[in-house]
Design an enzyme around this catalytic site. Structure first.
Site, PDB file in Angstrom:
ATOM      1  N   CYS A 235       6.069  -6.569   7.228  1.00 43.81           N
ATOM      2  CA  CYS A 235       7.274  -6.196   8.044  1.00 43.81           C
ATOM      3  C   CYS A 235       7.540  -7.411   8.996  1.00 43.81           C
ATOM      4  O   CYS A 235       6.735  -8.114   9.713  1.00 43.81           O
ATOM      5  CB  CYS A 235       7.084  -5.110   8.889  1.00 43.81           C
ATOM      6  SG  CYS A 235       8.359  -4.432   9.764  1.00 43.81           S
TER       7      CYS A 235
ATOM      8  N   CYS B 169      -1.401   5.780   9.960  1.00 37.72           N
ATOM      9  CA  CYS B 169      -0.100   5.185  10.652  1.00 37.72           C
ATOM     10  C   CYS B 169      -0.516   3.791  11.285  1.00 37.72           C
ATOM     11  O   CYS B 169      -1.256   3.721  12.074  1.00 37.72           O
ATOM     12  CB  CYS B 169       0.636   6.019  11.620  1.00 37.72           C
ATOM     13  SG  CYS B 169       1.148   7.595  11.293  1.00 37.72           S
TER      14      CYS B 169
ATOM     15  N   LEU C  62      10.150   5.810  18.502  1.00 38.57           N
ATOM     16  CA  LEU C  62      10.844   5.657  19.873  1.00 38.57           C
ATOM     17  C   LEU C  62       9.499   5.104  20.775  1.00 38.57           C
ATOM     18  O   LEU C  62       9.957   3.766  21.055  1.00 38.57           O
ATOM     19  CB  LEU C  62      11.146   6.967  20.471  1.00 38.57           C
ATOM     20  CG  LEU C  62      11.821   6.780  21.846  1.00 38.57           C
ATOM     21  CD1 LEU C  62      13.115   5.924  21.828  1.00 38.57           C
ATOM     22  CD2 LEU C  62      12.311   8.047  22.406  1.00 38.57           C
ATOM     23  N   HIS C  63       8.511   5.584  20.990  1.00 37.28           N
ATOM     24  CA  HIS C  63       7.292   4.784  21.449  1.00 37.28           C
ATOM     25  C   HIS C  63       7.470   4.604  22.983  1.00 37.28           C
ATOM     26  O   HIS C  63       6.374   4.235  23.762  1.00 37.28           O
ATOM     27  CB  HIS C  63       6.865   3.872  20.697  1.00 37.28           C
ATOM     28  CG  HIS C  63       6.379   4.170  19.388  1.00 37.28           C
ATOM     29  ND1 HIS C  63       6.023   5.256  18.896  1.00 37.28           N
ATOM     30  CD2 HIS C  63       6.831   3.284  18.276  1.00 37.28           C
ATOM     31  CE1 HIS C  63       5.773   5.050  17.579  1.00 37.28           C
ATOM     32  NE2 HIS C  63       6.319   3.970  17.035  1.00 37.28           N
TER      33      HIS C  63
ATOM     34  N   CYS D 233       5.770  -5.142  15.935  1.00 36.09           N
ATOM     35  CA  CYS D 233       5.476  -4.209  16.840  1.00 36.09           C
ATOM     36  C   CYS D 233       4.229  -4.461  17.344  1.00 36.09           C
ATOM     37  O   CYS D 233       3.278  -4.526  16.415  1.00 36.09           O
ATOM     38  CB  CYS D 233       5.904  -2.702  16.377  1.00 36.09           C
ATOM     39  SG  CYS D 233       7.483  -2.309  15.957  1.00 36.09           S
TER      40      CYS D 233
ATOM     41  N   CYS E  69       1.197  -2.304  15.782  1.00 35.97           N
ATOM     42  CA  CYS E  69       1.290  -2.079  14.334  1.00 35.97           C
ATOM     43  C   CYS E  69       0.521  -3.407  13.397  1.00 35.97           C
ATOM     44  O   CYS E  69       0.935  -4.313  13.657  1.00 35.97           O
ATOM     45  CB  CYS E  69       2.645  -1.695  14.103  1.00 35.97           C
ATOM     46  SG  CYS E  69       2.983  -1.440  12.151  1.00 35.97           S
TER      47      CYS E  69
ATOM     48  N   GLY F 297       6.840  -1.926   6.277  1.00 33.99           N
ATOM     49  CA  GLY F 297       8.219  -2.437   6.259  1.00 33.99           C
ATOM     50  C   GLY F 297       9.202  -1.476   6.889  1.00 33.99           C
ATOM     51  O   GLY F 297       8.920  -0.379   7.314  1.00 33.99           O
TER      52      GLY F 297
ATOM     53  N   GLU G 113       0.845  -1.287  -0.027  1.00 37.01           N
ATOM     54  CA  GLU G 113       0.052  -0.169   0.057  1.00 37.01           C
ATOM     55  C   GLU G 113       0.786   1.163   0.005  1.00 37.01           C
ATOM     56  O   GLU G 113       1.930   1.265   0.619  1.00 37.01           O
ATOM     57  CB  GLU G 113      -1.065  -0.121   1.287  1.00 37.01           C
ATOM     58  CG  GLU G 113      -1.854  -1.041   1.262  1.00 37.01           C
ATOM     59  CD  GLU G 113      -2.935  -1.089   2.447  1.00 37.01           C
ATOM     60  OE1 GLU G 113      -4.085  -1.535   1.993  1.00 37.01           O
ATOM     61  OE2 GLU G 113      -2.371  -0.750   3.478  1.00 37.01           O
TER      62      GLU G 113
ATOM     63  N   ASN H  39      -3.768   4.601  16.203  1.00 38.77           N
ATOM     64  CA  ASN H  39      -4.869   4.255  15.209  1.00 38.77           C
ATOM     65  C   ASN H  39      -5.180   2.737  15.386  1.00 38.77           C
ATOM     66  O   ASN H  39      -4.461   1.792  15.377  1.00 38.77           O
ATOM     67  CB  ASN H  39      -4.106   4.536  13.605  1.00 38.77           C
ATOM     68  CG  ASN H  39      -4.092   5.778  13.424  1.00 38.77           C
ATOM     69  OD1 ASN H  39      -5.056   6.501  13.766  1.00 38.77           O
ATOM     70  ND2 ASN H  39      -2.837   6.479  13.213  1.00 38.77           N
TER      71      ASN H  39
ATOM     72  N   CYS I   7       3.414   8.597   1.422  1.00 36.06           N
ATOM     73  CA  CYS I   7       3.929   7.631   2.350  1.00 36.06           C
ATOM     74  C   CYS I   7       4.200   6.287   1.510  1.00 36.06           C
ATOM     75  O   CYS I   7       3.392   5.564   0.908  1.00 36.06           O
ATOM     76  CB  CYS I   7       2.819   7.332   3.294  1.00 36.06           C
ATOM     77  SG  CYS I   7       3.429   6.351   4.926  1.00 36.06           S
TER      78      CYS I   7
HETATM   79  N1  SAH Z   1       8.942   0.677  10.043  1.00 32.81           N
HETATM   80  C1  SAH Z   1       9.101   1.992  10.266  1.00 32.81           C
HETATM   81  C2  SAH Z   1       8.392   2.813   9.186  1.00 32.81           C
HETATM   82  C3  SAH Z   1       7.039   2.765   9.664  1.00 32.81           C
HETATM   83  S1  SAH Z   1       6.425   4.345   9.902  1.00 32.81           S
HETATM   84  C4  SAH Z   1       8.985   2.621  11.561  1.00 32.81           C
HETATM   85  O1  SAH Z   1       8.415   1.666  12.441  1.00 32.81           O
HETATM   86  O2  SAH Z   1       9.305   3.541  11.770  1.00 32.81           O
HETATM   87  C5  SAH Z   1       4.928   4.132  10.741  1.00 32.81           C
HETATM   88  C6  SAH Z   1       4.852   4.884  11.971  1.00 32.81           C
HETATM   89  O3  SAH Z   1       3.661   4.657  12.553  1.00 32.81           O
HETATM   90  C7  SAH Z   1       5.985   4.261  12.998  1.00 32.81           C
HETATM   91  O4  SAH Z   1       6.411   5.289  13.886  1.00 32.81           O
HETATM   92  C8  SAH Z   1       5.100   3.349  13.605  1.00 32.81           C
HETATM   93  O5  SAH Z   1       5.458   2.950  14.837  1.00 32.81           O
HETATM   94  C9  SAH Z   1       3.738   4.148  13.809  1.00 32.81           C
HETATM   95  N2  SAH Z   1       2.606   3.157  13.959  1.00 32.81           N
HETATM   96  C10 SAH Z   1       2.534   1.836  13.990  1.00 32.81           C
HETATM   97  N3  SAH Z   1       1.602   1.297  14.198  1.00 32.81           N
HETATM   98  C11 SAH Z   1       0.546   2.510  14.759  1.00 32.81           C
HETATM   99  C12 SAH Z   1      -0.983   2.659  15.001  1.00 32.81           C
HETATM  100  N4  SAH Z   1      -1.710   1.663  15.207  1.00 32.81           N
HETATM  101  N5  SAH Z   1      -1.220   3.961  15.513  1.00 32.81           N
HETATM  102  C13 SAH Z   1      -0.257   5.042  15.133  1.00 32.81           C
HETATM  103  N6  SAH Z   1       0.939   4.995  15.012  1.00 32.81           N
HETATM  104  C14 SAH Z   1       1.631   3.620  14.421  1.00 32.81           C
HETATM  105 FE1  SF4 Z   2       7.371  -2.650  11.219  1.00 29.54          FE
HETATM  106 FE2  SF4 Z   2       7.339  -0.121  11.700  1.00 29.54          FE
HETATM  107 FE3  SF4 Z   2       5.231  -1.454  11.922  1.00 29.54          FE
HETATM  108 FE4  SF4 Z   2       7.292  -2.002  13.687  1.00 29.54          FE
HETATM  109  S1  SF4 Z   2       6.063   0.063  13.484  1.00 29.54           S
HETATM  110  S2  SF4 Z   2       5.952  -3.583  12.693  1.00 29.54           S
HETATM  111  S3  SF4 Z   2       8.959  -1.767  12.522  1.00 29.54           S
HETATM  112  S4  SF4 Z   2       6.248  -1.255   9.975  1.00 29.54           S
END
Ligand code: SAH
Ligand code: SF4
Length: 385
Positions: free
Chosen positions: A128, A362, A243-244, A132, A135, A188, A108, A319, A121
């Site tokens: 991936c 995201c 970072l999170h 996480c 995600c 990814g 996507e 989200n 984006c």
């Molecule tokens: N893999 C890379 C690129 C993806 S960026 C990374 O993790 O940085 C997408 C961003 O959205 C990242 O900061 C990710 O942590 C965040 N993200 C993932 N799941 C999410 C969700 N359910 N709600 C909000 N942000 C989320």
């Molecule tokens: Fe992969 Fe980024 Fe999602 Fe973590 S947040 S699973 S590194 S796409």
């Protein structure tokens, strides 16, 4: 598994049915490919211009080349785009394309327009490997790297769909464009596919083509520490770090990569990121999860971690997606958290969720075809870090 060994295990398929593809070759490789047909270097420059400045999709359209040359190229090479299998538009104007690659895998790509600009984006992998917990992409069982052509194809496809290729002779400064920025924030982990991502971005940055400057490109990483310096030194793009969480106990739980590269190592790599200045800050992404990482003590600890780093913080309201098990922090709590970070001198905007209604926000990206087949998250690949 090391960052490098990913390249072999998850390699993309060879492109094109039979004919080798020209899209994704760098300038010397394009010259070499054309030289193999006896064509001089200036022909390669013309083809580059047609592919990346004008965005044509057939050799026939390359009208500065003699007809027999166009025919010869068409007989030998492919410049086909992958197929767009779904095109959705959100009530807020966000647009999402599902793109099917030659082996049937899908990714996507999301366009987020603003009045006089907009970001695309872009995905770097199918799925991936990193799982996480918050995600959706990390629950997709099939994972492979995208090739250079597949990464670029997302940008070319978006320009096609938005109808934003410059007209002949147009002054680029006067061409209205809503694809001005690229964020490597799709599906990814871009630093697990560094070679292909960097080759694609170098083509996207080339001033005689797509011409999106490094200042308008942001690469987001979950924290692949050994690749960060190289990314900054070679590409010079803006860095965003997911970072999170502010300590290893919580981050280990949320992001398995933290076990390989814990918080202290990650922050050291950020301090050493080439090119970060107060004018070009590193963005720290922080997803707001109710009762997990959103206390004011977390906010204070975040400020302590950022000490000495040219940083800004992007607070992302979580989200939701079906079965995630998390809730988004309340608006009031997000604002209190932001206030602590702002009072310490770091900009900390709250990211407006865009395209939620079409699952384009995201962390919501996951191939729709898999979603329709209802593949369960439990079947996701184990983390391979
Ligand atoms: N893999 C890379 C690129 C993806 S960026 C990374 O993790 O940085 C997408 C961003 O959205 C990242 O900061 C990710 O942590 C965040 N993200 C993932 N799941 C999410 C969700 N359910 N709600 C909000 N942000 C989320
Ligand atoms: Fe992969 Fe980024 Fe999602 Fe973590 S947040 S699973 S590194 S796409």
């Amino acid at each position: 598994m090391s960052a490098h060994s990913h390249a072999g295990v998850f390699a993309p398929p060879a492109q094109g049915a039979g004919k080798p593809g020209l899209i994704g070759l760098d300038r010397p490789a394009l010259e070499a490919a054309l030289a193999g047909l006896g064509l001089p270097a200036f022909r390669a420059r013309q083809v580059w211009h047609w592919l990346y400045h004008r965005g044509v999709t057939s050799f026939e359209a390359m009208t500065t080349l003699a007809k027999p040359v166009r025919q010869l190229l068409d007989d030998t090479f492919s410049i086909d785009r992958p197929e767009v299998t779904r095109d959705q538009e959100s009530v807020d104007g966000t647009r999402k394309w599902l793109i099917r690659m030659v082996d049937g895998q899908e990714v996507e790509t999301v366009h987020i327009p603003e009045s006089d600009r907009g970001a695309l984006c872009v995905s770097s992998q199918v799925g991936c490997t990193l799982t996480c917990r918050f995600c959706h992409t990390g629950t997709q069982p099939l994972v492979r790297n995208l090739g250079v052509a597949e990464i670029l194809a997302q940008i070319l496809t978006a320009r096609d769909a938005l109808n934003e290729w410059p007209a002949p002779g147009a002054n680029p400064n006067e061409t209205v464009s809503t694809l001005t920025n690229i964020v490597m924030m799709g599906m990814g982990e871009p630093l697990y596919n560094y070679d292909n991502v960097s080759a694609a971005l170098k083509i996207a940055m080339d001033g005689e083509g797509i011409a999106i400057s490094k200042r308008r490109i942001t690469l987001s990483t979950s924290g692949v520490v050994p690749m960060m310096r190289r990314c900054g030194a070679e590409l010079g793009v803006n860095l965003a770090v997911s970072l999170h969480a502010v300590n290893d106990a919580i981050r280990d739980e949320l992001m398995p990569i933290n076990k390989a590269y814990p918080v202290a190592e990650l922050m050291r790599a950020c301090r050493e990121y080439p090119g970060a200045t107060n004018a070009r800050r590193i963005t720290f992404e922080y997803v707001m999860l109710k009762g997990v990482n959103d206390s004011l003590i977390d906010a204070q600890e975040l400020v302590r971690l950022l000490n000495g780093i040219p940083a800004k913080v992007n607070l992302i309201p979580f989200n939701p997606w079906p079965g995630s098990g998390f809730e988004c922090s309340s608006r009031a709590q997000i604002e209190r958290f932001a206030r602590v970070v702002m009072d310490a001198g770091y900009p900390s905007p709250v990211r407006e969720p865009r395209g939620r209604d079409i699952l384009a926000a995201c962390g919501q990206l996951r191939s729709d075809s898999l979603r329709q087949k209802k593949i369960k998250p439990e079947t996701a690949l184990e983390s391979v870090v």
